[in-house]
Design a protein around this motif. Structure first.
Motif, mmCIF file in Angstrom:
data_model
loop_
_atom_site.group_PDB
_atom_site.id
_atom_site.type_symbol
_atom_site.label_atom_id
_atom_site.label_comp_id
_atom_site.label_asym_id
_atom_site.label_seq_id
_atom_site.Cartn_x
_atom_site.Cartn_y
_atom_site.Cartn_z
ATOM 1 N N MET A 145 0.838 -1.214 0.000
ATOM 2 C CA MET A 145 0.000 0.000 0.000
ATOM 3 C C MET A 145 0.867 1.256 0.000
ATOM 4 S SD MET A 145 -2.956 -1.195 2.698
ATOM 5 C CE MET A 145 -3.778 0.391 2.655
ATOM 6 N N GLN B 44 2.219 1.667 -3.448
ATOM 7 C CA GLN B 44 1.183 2.152 -4.352
ATOM 8 C C GLN B 44 0.925 3.639 -4.139
ATOM 9 O OE1 GLN B 44 1.192 -0.414 -6.707
ATOM 10 N NE2 GLN B 44 -0.888 0.340 -6.935
ATOM 11 N N ASP B 45 0.900 4.054 -2.851
ATOM 12 C CA ASP B 45 0.696 5.475 -2.547
ATOM 13 C C ASP B 45 1.810 6.322 -3.133
ATOM 14 O OD1 ASP B 45 -0.519 7.746 -0.920
ATOM 15 O OD2 ASP B 45 1.521 7.692 -0.112
#
Length: 224
Positions: free
Chosen positions: A41, A44-45
């Motif tokens: 995550m 991805q951020d």
């Protein structure tokens, strides 16, 4: 083993031996999975917002660099400095100050035989109540009397007095006074004994104290 007979003690012990490693393995697997999900995550951020993050960081660097350049330019604009030298009769007071300031010198007052005002751009009327960038006075009164005259303000906490020596005239001990010397102003004033008189040099507002401390006082010379 005949049917419906309970397991032996040995078989129970054997089962417990394998249960604990299994629980630990499951715990480690779940922890690794959670960490992997968190890392994914975060990646991805970063991937989705990298351009925005770079733009924000670049803007912060620009602002910091711009502020530093503005400060450097403001300091450079003060150079070359102007030069003031008072009459030999009153100690040959000699200082440097910003070239962007103008000056007005009054030698006609017997109680303040040297009374000089300096201010950015132009000098306002001396009765205008302006907080001047720099005022230089030779007062026709002894140093001890001038300092004694501050006792009431010291006692009620309106001013603070500390010792002062000019870098170029270190043999003369004077005082640095900070506070409301003049009503409604935040003064920083230097008192120095000058024979039977007193030399006083002050910034009459906080925004001019930097010039006082970094330009004017380091350049100050006079004949005690």
């Amino acid at each position: 083993m005949p049917p419906n007979m309970p397991p032996t003690v040995g078989s129970q012990h054997h089962a417990k031996r394998f249960l604990m490693p299994f629980i630990i393995a499951v715990f480690l697997f779940i922890s690794a999975a959670v960490f992997g999900l968190w890392a994914f995550m975060q990646m991805q951020d970063y991937k989705n917002n990298v351009d925005q993050k770079i733009a924000v960081a670049s803007e912060a660097v620009k602002k910091k660099t711009g502020a530093e350049k503005d400060k450097q330019f403001a300091e450079e604009e003060k150079n070359p400095l102007k030069h003031f030298k008072g009459p030999d009769t009153y100690g040959s007071v000699d200082v440097q100050y910003s070239k962007k300031w103008s000056g007005y010198v009054d030698l006609s007052n017997s109680s303040i035989p040297l009374n000089a005002y300096f201010h950015p751009d132009y000098v306002p009327g001396i009765q205008s109540g302006t907080a001047f960038a720099l005022r230089i006075q030779v007062v026709n009164q002894s140093y001890d009397r001038e300092i004694k005259g501050l006792e009431a303000k010291v006692n009620n906490g309106k001013v603070k007095v500390t010792p002062f020596r000019a870098a170029k005239v270190p043999n003369v001990l004077g005082s640095r006074v900070v506070g409301e010397i003049n009503v409604g102003q935040k003064n920083t004033r230097i008192y120095l004994p000058l024979r039977d008189k007193t030399l006083e040099i002050e910034a009459q507002a906080d925004q001019y104290v930097s010039d006082l401390d970094n330009i004017i006082l380091p350049s100050l010379t006079f004949s005690p």
